[in-house]
Design an enzyme around this catalytic site. Structure first.
Site, mmCIF file in Angstrom:
data_model
loop_
_atom_site.group_PDB
_atom_site.id
_atom_site.type_symbol
_atom_site.label_atom_id
_atom_site.label_comp_id
_atom_site.label_asym_id
_atom_site.label_seq_id
_atom_site.Cartn_x
_atom_site.Cartn_y
_atom_site.Cartn_z
ATOM 1 N N LYS A 11 10.127 0.485 7.021
ATOM 2 C CA LYS A 11 11.414 0.680 6.348
ATOM 3 C C LYS A 11 12.349 1.598 7.158
ATOM 4 O O LYS A 11 11.912 2.264 8.113
ATOM 5 C CB LYS A 11 11.151 1.239 4.945
ATOM 6 N N TYR A 51 13.394 -8.424 -2.798
ATOM 7 C CA TYR A 51 12.833 -7.621 -3.888
ATOM 8 C C TYR A 51 13.270 -8.147 -5.257
ATOM 9 O O TYR A 51 13.323 -7.384 -6.227
ATOM 10 C CB TYR A 51 13.230 -6.152 -3.731
ATOM 11 N N ASN A 114 9.802 5.323 1.447
ATOM 12 C CA ASN A 114 8.340 5.409 1.538
ATOM 13 C C ASN A 114 7.741 4.639 2.714
ATOM 14 O O ASN A 114 6.611 4.149 2.645
ATOM 15 C CB ASN A 114 7.692 5.058 0.197
ATOM 16 N N HIS A 117 6.556 -1.400 3.624
ATOM 17 C CA HIS A 117 6.299 -2.408 2.588
ATOM 18 C C HIS A 117 5.090 -3.226 3.015
ATOM 19 O O HIS A 117 4.890 -3.470 4.205
ATOM 20 C CB HIS A 117 7.492 -3.363 2.433
ATOM 21 N N GLU A 128 6.680 -14.221 1.299
ATOM 22 C CA GLU A 128 7.397 -13.213 2.081
ATOM 23 C C GLU A 128 7.383 -13.538 3.578
ATOM 24 O O GLU A 128 8.377 -13.303 4.273
ATOM 25 C CB GLU A 128 6.773 -11.836 1.831
HETATM 26 P P1 RTP Z 1 6.589 -2.243 -1.509
HETATM 27 O O1 RTP Z 1 6.818 -3.473 -2.369
HETATM 28 O O2 RTP Z 1 7.842 -1.754 -0.858
HETATM 29 O O3 RTP Z 1 5.457 -2.442 -0.563
HETATM 30 O O4 RTP Z 1 6.122 -1.037 -2.468
HETATM 31 P P2 RTP Z 1 4.976 -1.074 -3.559
HETATM 32 O O5 RTP Z 1 4.400 -2.449 -3.664
HETATM 33 O O6 RTP Z 1 4.054 0.043 -3.273
HETATM 34 O O7 RTP Z 1 5.794 -0.727 -4.881
HETATM 35 P P3 RTP Z 1 6.620 -1.729 -5.834
HETATM 36 O O8 RTP Z 1 6.195 -1.463 -7.226
HETATM 37 O O9 RTP Z 1 6.554 -3.137 -5.332
HETATM 38 O O10 RTP Z 1 8.103 -1.181 -5.683
HETATM 39 C C1 RTP Z 1 8.937 -1.559 -4.606
HETATM 40 C C2 RTP Z 1 9.670 -0.331 -4.102
HETATM 41 O O11 RTP Z 1 10.558 0.128 -5.120
HETATM 42 C C3 RTP Z 1 10.606 1.547 -5.090
HETATM 43 N N1 RTP Z 1 10.188 2.069 -6.382
HETATM 44 N N2 RTP Z 1 10.755 3.075 -6.954
HETATM 45 N N3 RTP Z 1 11.499 5.145 -8.751
HETATM 46 C C4 RTP Z 1 10.457 4.367 -9.045
HETATM 47 O O12 RTP Z 1 9.787 4.495 -10.033
HETATM 48 C C5 RTP Z 1 10.112 3.311 -8.100
HETATM 49 N N4 RTP Z 1 9.137 2.445 -8.255
HETATM 50 C C6 RTP Z 1 9.188 1.652 -7.152
HETATM 51 C C7 RTP Z 1 9.672 2.042 -4.047
HETATM 52 O O13 RTP Z 1 10.416 2.366 -2.891
HETATM 53 C C8 RTP Z 1 8.757 0.856 -3.806
HETATM 54 O O14 RTP Z 1 8.273 0.841 -2.483
HETATM 55 MG MG MG Z 2 5.554 -4.173 -3.881
#
Ligand code: RTP
Ligand code: MG
Length: 141
Positions: A11, A51, A114, A117, A128
């Site tokens: 990212k 997303y 973070n 991804h 994807e």
């Molecule tokens: P990614 O898709 O980016 O790999 O991240 P992830 O699976 O670990 O988390 P996901 O639930 O898919 O969420 C996508 C991105 O959204 C942001 N996020 N913010 N503020 C919040 O509660 C929150 N929850 C998710 C994060 O940047 C996350 O990587």
């Molecule tokens: Mg995710």
């Protein structure tokens, strides 16, 4: 375990920190091969489509704005159990909760910025990878 492919994005925060190589070294050490890669600026439309599953979530606008804030490094990774292996290397979504030694624990600033991804399942990995590497530009080696 089966050979899988997964989609990984370094990212904007991690690209800006100049740690692409350090993150690639972790993929390599874990036996994940890069089979497609490109550095790109995502448009708002691309980031929003990518997303789309989070469209109704309160953080969606911030997520799209962050993902378009600078260049990202996008790669397809291939290896045994690549999807889960990459998620393990990444660590928890919130870097404060990420296990020591994971990419997010070591390089991420916040739950928004973070660092990486990674696809979360076989179905999303296929969608994807096709989203960013349509057609012939994914190579097995
Ligand atoms: P990614 O898709 O980016 O790999 O991240 P992830 O699976 O670990 O988390 P996901 O639930 O898919 O969420 C996508 C991105 O959204 C942001 N996020 N913010 N503020 C919040 O509660 C929150 N929850 C998710 C994060 O940047 C996350 O990587
Ligand atoms: Mg995710």
């Amino acid at each position: 375990m089966a050979i899988e492919r997964t989609l990984s994005i370094i990212k904007p925060d991690a690209v800006a920190k100049n740690v692409i190589g350090q993150i690639y070294a972790r993929f390599e050490a874990a036996g994940l091969k890069v089979v497609a890669a490109k550095l790109a600026y995502l448009s708002e439309r691309e980031a929003g489509e990518f997303y789309a599953v989070h469209k109704e979530r309160p953080f969606f606008k911030d997520l799209v704005s962050f993902m378009t804030s600078g260049p990202v490094m996008i790669q397809a990774l291939e290896g045994e159990g690549a999807i889960l292996k990459n998620r393990d290397l990444m660590g928890a979504t919130d870097p404060k909760k990420a296990a020591p030694g994971t990419i997010r624990a070591d390089f991420a600033e916040s739950i928004d910025a973070n660092a990486v991804h990674g696809s979360d399942a076989a179905e999303t990995a296929a969608v994807e990878i096709a989203f960013f590497f349509p057609g012939m530009n994914v190579y097995s080696r």
